[in-house]
Design a protein around this motif. Structure first.
Motif, PDB file in Angstrom:
ATOM      1  N   UNK A   1       0.860  -1.178   0.000  1.00 35.84           N
ATOM      2  CA  UNK A   1       0.000   0.000   0.000  1.00 35.84           C
ATOM      3  C   UNK A   1       0.898   1.230   0.000  1.00 35.84           C
ATOM      4  N   UNK A   2       0.886   1.944  -1.117  1.00 32.08           N
ATOM      5  CA  UNK A   2       1.780   3.093  -1.243  1.00 32.08           C
ATOM      6  C   UNK A   2       0.952   4.365  -1.324  1.00 32.08           C
ATOM      7  N   UNK A   3       1.300   5.334  -0.499  1.00 31.22           N
ATOM      8  CA  UNK A   3       0.631   6.636  -0.558  1.00 31.22           C
ATOM      9  C   UNK A   3       1.644   7.662  -1.074  1.00 31.22           C
ATOM     10  N   UNK A   4       1.353   8.218  -2.240  1.00 32.95           N
ATOM     11  CA  UNK A   4       2.199   9.264  -2.797  1.00 32.95           C
ATOM     12  C   UNK A   4       1.632  10.583  -2.275  1.00 32.95           C
ATOM     13  N   UNK A   5       2.278  11.071  -1.204  1.00 27.42           N
ATOM     14  CA  UNK A   5       1.688  12.163  -0.436  1.00 27.42           C
ATOM     15  C   UNK A   5       1.919  13.526  -1.028  1.00 27.42           C
ATOM     16  N   UNK A   6       3.071  13.690  -1.682  1.00 30.63           N
ATOM     17  CA  UNK A   6       3.468  15.029  -2.116  1.00 30.63           C
ATOM     18  C   UNK A   6       3.858  15.013  -3.590  1.00 30.63           C
ATOM     19  N   UNK A   7       3.900  16.206  -4.214  1.00 23.71           N
ATOM     20  CA  UNK A   7       4.178  16.265  -5.653  1.00 23.71           C
ATOM     21  C   UNK A   7       5.467  15.542  -6.038  1.00 23.71           C
TER      22      UNK A   7
ATOM     23  N   UNK B   1      -2.656   8.199  -5.180  1.00 27.13           N
ATOM     24  CA  UNK B   1      -2.041   9.451  -5.644  1.00 27.13           C
ATOM     25  C   UNK B   1      -2.764  10.594  -4.936  1.00 27.13           C
ATOM     26  N   UNK B   2      -2.103  11.201  -3.956  1.00 22.93           N
ATOM     27  CA  UNK B   2      -2.758  12.296  -3.231  1.00 22.93           C
ATOM     28  C   UNK B   2      -2.312  13.659  -3.727  1.00 22.93           C
ATOM     29  N   UNK B   3      -1.225  13.723  -4.472  1.00 24.07           N
ATOM     30  CA  UNK B   3      -0.663  15.012  -4.872  1.00 24.07           C
ATOM     31  C   UNK B   3      -0.443  15.055  -6.376  1.00 24.07           C
TER      32      UNK B   3
END
Lengths: 253, 422
Positions: free
Chosen positions: B267-273, B299-301
């Protein structure tokens, strides 16, 4: 009388419900080159596949003997190891399998079968390069995956190189000239002719006479309606070139 | 299920600091229960093996492996070493073995129980996932004790991989819960290997429940390789939960080959650009195993990038499961997310269940996904055999060729050759 290399008797074979080969008879002795000519869709390719044991074809009756042994009961690889080789009309691309590794496996499988020592990579590459050089085939092709991205001509060159490396007792050429320019055609024919040594036999399956200008056959057979309808010498091919196949198809219809 | 959750307070160290969190884990697990076919996230992977099966955590106050009397053990048998140089962190039957870590300057490793004295480290626990959505991570929390905290300092570039070697020896129905917390500070670069293997009877039944929490800082990069080669009656359930900050990169490859029931979830969260991730995997099995590869990339950012390539080969009566989710949040524009899954079925009874999911709430995105399974190509097989290559060898060549594309994503050649040789 020596045993014929290949002896096909009253062979009937079908693909699915369709009977393609009917009461087919042919005997090929050591060193002979036979050409089978016929109209498109006559089942010429089916004959080559049946001889090599390709799945999907059912032999309903008759027999095939290769070097006096029952060919039909042999697996595909046993036939190859016994010395049967097919130059395919449309060699399949195999991404991810390097040609060098593939061909080395093949060479060593056959050497092992013949109780010869297996070649190491160095010896193998040397042998292939030399063979390629003699035939005018660039061994650079070996670095690529099997047939991947090859042009029609390159594929046939590769088939020819494989044949020369595997040194079969009998080579079947299935429409080896289809889609070839004259240069590639000469390479293929040159490869076949270089293997003609009075012992090896060839079965050349072709629609056109053109290839037979380069590979001169001892016998020419006309294949129609599932079997041989006429046999002759090389002049029969010229006759067919002039008159076409209509006569044979009409006869049967 | 009773067997999994008894006597939590009696295990190992007396850690009052952890009691509240363990209790939360326990309650979360009990309220979720073991997943059933009705649990959406587990609809293809049955955990029947676990019900009524009494796996036990070894009753020992000693944290060291107690299996030294066995002939083969990671502690005595160097054949479990890797064929290349690495910083080794060894676990045996669920217990950390290292007294020293011999890590270079700027890299810090501590057993979890010691690391928790630092409130900043303690604060990272369970922050990379929501345990109410991961029953086995909740269970892992209930038994929290074994594992390490690893920090790779700012701008440190490691010269060789850090290898986590997880060894299980035959015998008892061992249940191991392991948790590792890994932090890459700004600009750090590292390679990490997880290798699960066993010795002793191949029929050993044991249950490894592993959670890795990984925090990747700005401009940091982690290459992560996991090899699951457990005994063929084992249960292996692992969650790798990763958070990636600005321009950070999490690149992973996972090979699953062993176990009777295994699920590896990334589970990968891409938090920032500009954060990136690659999640690649291969699974191969025969027999009756169920191997599950589940991925979830958020993809959060904006300007974040993800790619996935998963290949499976399934024979016998085995079952492969691939669930892959790409989630793109509303404000996450100019995203690229690609996912490709291919599986090869080698027998009529083999099964592969696939569930790709795209959740896209932004409009400026490039996403692709493809999922397919098929059989070996009959024309290719015929071609190889017609050159004298035996049927079995020809099949192997084609299987290797099929898988190889995924192996080629492993950038480190020594690691790639090692993984291919397993």
């Amino acid at each position: 009388m020596t045993t014929p290399l290949l002896e096909i008797e009253d062979l009937c074979a079908r693909a699915g419900d369709k009977e393609i080969i009917k009461d087919f008879n042919l005997t090929i002795n050591e060193g002979e080159v036979h050409a089978i000519m016929g109209p498109n869709g006559a089942g010429k390719s089916t004959l080559s596949y049946v001889l090599c044991g390709k799945p999907g074809y059912e032999i309903t009756s008759g027999s095939i003997k290769f070097k006096g042994r029952d060919l039909i009961s042999m697996s595909i690889e046993e036939r190859a190891r016994e010395g049967l080789f097919l130059i395919m009309q449309y060699p399949v691309e195999i991404p991810g399998v390097p040609t060098t590794a593939f061909l080395k496996h093949a060479v060593n499988a056959i050497r092992k079968h013949n109780h010869e020592s297996e070649l190491d990579t160095m010896a193998f590459i040397k042998m292939v390069r030399e063979t390629g050089k003699n035939l005018g085939i660039d061994a650079e092709m070996l670095k690529r995956p099997v047939n991947v991205g090859f042009s029609g001509g390159e594929k046939k060159r590769m088939e020819t190189l494989q044949m020369a490396v595997l040194k079969p007792d009998m080579a079947i050429l299935d429409e080896a000239d289809s889609g070839l320019d004259i240069d590639a055609l000469k390479v293929v024919a040159g490869g076949v002719n270089s293997l003609r040594d009075g012992k090896r036999s060839m079965l050349v399956i072709t629609h056109y006479q053109r290839l037979l200008n380069y590979i001169i056959p001892d016998f020419v057979h006309v294949f129609a309606n599932g079997h041989i309808v006429k046999s002759g010498d090389k002049n029969l091919a010229l006759e067919l070139e002039e008159k076409g196949y209509a006569e044979f198809i009409r006869d049967k219809a | 299920m009773g067997g999994l959750i008894q006597d939590i307070k009696l295990r190992g160290h007396d850690l009052p600091k952890l009691e509240a969190l363990r209790e939360k884990g326990r309650n979360s697990f009990l309220s979720q229960g073991l997943p059933t076919p009705k649990t959406e996230a587990w609809k293809y992977t049955r955990v029947r093996t676990l019900t009524g099966n009494d796996f036990v955590i070894e009753e020992t106050k000693v944290s060291k492996c107690s299996c030294k009397q066995h002939q083969t053990c990671c502690c005595t048998d160097q054949s479990f070493s890797l064929p290349f140089d690495a910083y080794e962190i060894r676990f045996c039957n669920g217990k950390l073995q290292n007294d020293h870590f011999h890590l270079p300057e700027g890299v810090e490793a501590l057993p979890l129980t010691e690391a928790f004295d630092d409130p900043d480290i303690f604060h990272l626990l369970n922050k990379s996932f929501d345990m109410d959505k991961f029953p086995f991570a909740a269970l892992n929390t209930a038994y929290l004790e074994q594992g390490i905290f690893l920090r790779i300092g700012r701008d440190i570039v490691l010269d060789k991989p850090i290898a986590f070697l997880y060894h299980t020896s035959g015998g008892l129905k061992r249940f191991a819960c392991l948790r590792n917390l890994i932090v890459l500070e700004t600009g750090a670069q590292a390679e990490m290997i997880e290798y699960y293997h066993y010795s002793g009877a191949p029929k050993s039944e044991y249950f490894n429940n592993i959670v890795h929490e990984i925090y990747i800082g700005r401009n940091a990069k982690l290459r992560h390789y996991a090899v699951q080669n457990e005994a063929f009656k084992a249960v292996h359930i692992a969650l790798t939960a990763v958070k990636v900050k600005e321009n950070g990169h999490f690149e992973s490859f996972c090979l699953q080959k062993g176990a009777d029931l295994a699920r590896r979830e990334t589970h990968v969260v891409l938090q920032e650009p500009d954060a990136k991730t690659n999640v690649n995997a291969v699974y191969m099995m025969n027999g009756w195993a169920t191997l599950d590869t589940t991925t979830d990339v958020e993809h959060l950012a904006p300007h974040t990038l993800s790619g996935q390539l998963i290949k499976g080969v399934v024979g016998g009566q085995a079952k492969g499961v691939f669930q892959g989710k790409i989630h793109i949040a509303p404000k996450a524009q100019q995203i690229e997310g690609n996912q490709l899954h291919r599986a090869l079925l080698l027998s009529d009874d083999a099964e592969v269940d696939i569930k790709p999911e795209l959740e896209i709430f932004a409009d400026d995105v490039k996403c692709s996904h493809g999922a397919a399974c098929g059989e070996l190509d009959a024309e290719q097989l015929f071609y190889l055999q017609s050159r004298g290559i035996g049927a079995e060898e020809a099949r192997q060549m084609l299987i290797e060729a099929f898988i190889d594309e995924a192996f080629q994503t492993i950038e480190n050649p020594s690691v790639r050759e090692w993984i291919k040789s397993i």
